[in-house]
Write an enzyme that holds these catalytic residues in place. Structure first.
Site, PDB file in Angstrom:
ATOM      1  N   SER A 103     -12.232  37.288 -37.115  1.00  6.18           N
ATOM      2  CA  SER A 103     -11.457  38.390 -37.361  1.00  6.18           C
ATOM      3  C   SER A 103     -12.100  39.737 -37.550  1.00  6.18           C
ATOM      4  CB  SER A 103     -10.745  38.040 -38.725  1.00  6.18           C
ATOM      5  OG  SER A 103      -9.559  37.211 -38.595  1.00  6.18           O
ATOM      6  N   SER A 135      -7.839  39.385 -37.242  1.00 10.00           N
ATOM      7  CA  SER A 135      -6.903  40.049 -38.453  1.00 10.00           C
ATOM      8  C   SER A 135      -7.442  41.339 -38.534  1.00 10.00           C
ATOM      9  CB  SER A 135      -6.815  39.229 -39.517  1.00 10.00           C
ATOM     10  OG  SER A 135      -7.976  38.955 -40.164  1.00 10.00           O
ATOM     11  N   LYS A 189     -10.797  47.082 -45.272  1.00 11.95           N
ATOM     12  CA  LYS A 189      -9.524  46.315 -45.047  1.00 11.95           C
ATOM     13  C   LYS A 189      -8.742  45.865 -46.481  1.00 11.95           C
ATOM     14  CE  LYS A 189      -8.637  41.823 -42.577  1.00 11.95           C
ATOM     15  NZ  LYS A 189      -9.492  40.768 -41.783  1.00 11.95           N
TER      16      LYS A 189
END
Lengths: 95, 484
Positions: B175, B151, B76
């Protein structure tokens, strides 16, 4: 809970954000909605409840007061928008 | 090669069926072929990946390979990666080349795992749909008109579309778990403090936790073995021994006590999603687990509490972005105040600004007791509910999200309705407990996630409980159409 246009300007200033006049109604609406959601908290009586700052109630770990970082100023300053002689440049503050 | 599990890839590399370079190139090809419409990646690091793969092959040749040497993965874009852009999904960090590696990244490098690239995400991890990214929304591979969740939506979409064997994610209010559910993959948020936060761009420091996003629980166990552990560079890292997370995967579930919180099956839950969750729970019952109805009476307060705690911490954490030392700087500032204000106003997107402002308000003089202190007290009550529940049960189960993936744009203009998509995941972060989402079925052709919540540091049991379900179901092996 609703907040007013002047509140938005004040909060934005505290956070060093500028919200354009056109966007102020939208932010006023959004922040009022969010604070309305947050307002649900007040229905619960929390007298005497110890606030929880850390999920495991851990204490801050201490370490010996010795230098562990090596000097990497040049490498770090590669990401800076403006530097000179190892210093970060900003607009003039003192006349 | 893209259908193999991490255990199978590990065995294949060990037997010499294929090299890490071949495997890495195969995945880079898939990224080139499929990422376009998904927008799951912000940066593709092909050259670095191939160099790392060759190094992994040499390590193996020298007889020094570990279990994961040569298996590639994605990170990420919230994790700092030395010499590679680390944007956190924001214009503010669009020009930021990290001078160091996050501990998580360093550990995966040490394990010999090549990084294929960096995944797209909501700006500063603030969002539940990936629509707040400066780089545009990620699309859900099961239906590209819908969101992947957020997210960690880029990581979830990439793993679902088989663009990588695994990816890292972070979870502040759901997330990892919510996008895992919406994209039909497995995601684990460990106990707060289990995985180092060093080098992970901070959003809400008392809630943030990194974890693996994979196809299966077994794959997640392999990744957690690398990620977890004490790190003295993170002041909230927990000093506690790390078990081998693969060791208990095969324990049977006879006598396992599963708590079903009645508040997680209320009117806010889609009826079809509820049916899928019921079926999954019945499956556990057939494996010998015992169902116990429980109550988490304060769970309705978790979303309001979170939207004080998280923004307050975010307003403080994001004050570092001032246009001076790194990140975006506005053109021709008139003075220092103008430099700060315009750099921040031009560099941050709308959702980040909203949260900074809510946090600034909650922390401002005269409001602290009514908001931040009150929220911390409620956080204690929410956490105590779980403590009491775990005196009676081993794990808690329910839905991960109230519905399947929603359409792009559907909730983008209404922050409160967006926030409510994390209604079942947020309490876990407030309490600091580990939680997982695993694929449990489909509704209207879209994946549904089953959430499993465990007691503190009980990740091994979560992985065991998830693995036993996956041994008897095939939901986690389904590949979205067009990505086979």
């Amino acid at each position: 809970m609703s907040i007013k246009k002047q509140d938005i300007k004040k909060i934005a200033h505290l956070a060093r954000l500028a919200i354009s006049e056109d966007d102020i109604p939208k932010y006023t609406q959004n922040l009022s909605d969010i604070l309305g959601l947050v307002e649900q908290m007040s229905a619960t009586d929390t007298r005497g409840v110890t606030p929880m700052a850390h999920p495991l109630d851990a204490q801050q770990r201490l370490r010996a007061d010795v230098v562990t970082e090596k000097n990497q100023r040049e490498q770090f300053q590669k990401n800076a928008p403006s530097v000179e002689s190892g210093l970060f440049l900003v607009p003039q503050v003192i006349e | 090669m893209h259908t193999k599990s991490i255990a199978e890839l590990s065995q294949g590399l060990a037997r010499g069926d294929f090299s890490s370079e071949e495997l890495t190139r195969a995945y880079l090809n898939r990224i080139n072929n499929f990422n376009g419409p998904l927008n799951a990646l912000i940066t593709i690091t092909a050259d670095e990946a191939i160099a790392a793969a060759r190094a992994a092959d040499n390590t193996r040749q020298a007889g020094n390979a570990g279990a994961l040497t040569g298996v590639p993965l994605l990170h990420k874009d919230i994790f700092c990666t030395r010499g590679v852009k680390t944007s956190c999904g924001s214009k503010m960090l669009d020009n930021f080349i990290s001078p160091y590696d996050a501990t998580v990244v360093e550990k995966f490098k040490a394990a010999g795992m090549p990084m294929l690239g960096k995944t797209n995400m909501d700006e500063f991890a603030m969002g539940s749909s990936n629509e707040t990214s400066f780089y545009g929304p990620v699309k859900n591979p099961w239906d590209t008109d819908t969101v992947p969740g957020g997210s960690s939506g880029g990581s979830a979409a990439a793993v679902a579309a088989r663009l990588a064997p695994a990816a890292t994610g972070t979870d502040t209010g759901g997330s990892i778990r919510q996008p895992a559910a919406l994209c039909g993959i497995t995601g684990l948020k460990p106990t707060y403090g289990r995985v180092s936060r060093y080098g992970m761009v901070a959003f809400a420091s008392s809630l943030d936790q990194a974890g693996p996003m994979t196809r299966s629980a077994e794959d997640a166990a392999y990744l957690l073995n690398v990620m977890a552990g004490f790190d003295e560079r993170d002041s909230t890292s927990v000093e506690r021994e790390t078990p081998d997370y693969t060791a208990n995967l095969n324990n049977d579930l006879k006598g396992l006590k599963i708590g079903l919180p009645k508040e997680y099956f209320n009117e806010g839950l889609d009826a079809d999603v509820a049916r899928v969750i019921d079926d999954a729970i019945k499956h556990y019952q057939s494996q010998g687990a015992e169902l116990v109805e429980i109550s988490l009476p304060n769970s309705n307060l978790s979303v309001p509490t979170y939207y004080v705690v998280a923004p307050a911490e975010c307003s403080s954490n994001l004050s570092r972005f001032d246009g001076v030392r790194f990140g975006y700087r506005c053109e021709n500032p008139e003075n220092l105040e103008d430099l700060y204000t315009r750099s921040r106003s031009e560099g941050f997107g709308a959702e980040v600004k909203r949260r900074i402002m809510i946090g600034t308000y909650a922390l401002s003089a005269g409001y602290y007791d009514a908001y931040y202190l009150k929220a911390q007290q409620l956080r204690r009550l929410i956490s105590d509910d779980f403590k009491q529940a775990f005196e009676k049960v081993d794990v808690i189960m329910g839905p991960t999200a109230p519905d399947v993936a929603f359409k792009l744009g559907e909730k983008a203009s209404d922050p409160v309705s967006m926030y409510l998509s994390d209604i079942y995941t947020i309490a876990t972060n407030l309490a600091g407990l580990p939680g997982m989402s695993i694929p449990a079925g489909f509704v209207r052709d879209m994946p549904v996630g089953l959430q499993i919540i465990g007691n503190y540091f009980d990740e091994s049991r979560l992985l065991n409980v998830a693995h036993q379900f996956q041994l008897n179901t095939e939901w986690h092996q389904k590949i979205p159409q067009g990505f086979e």
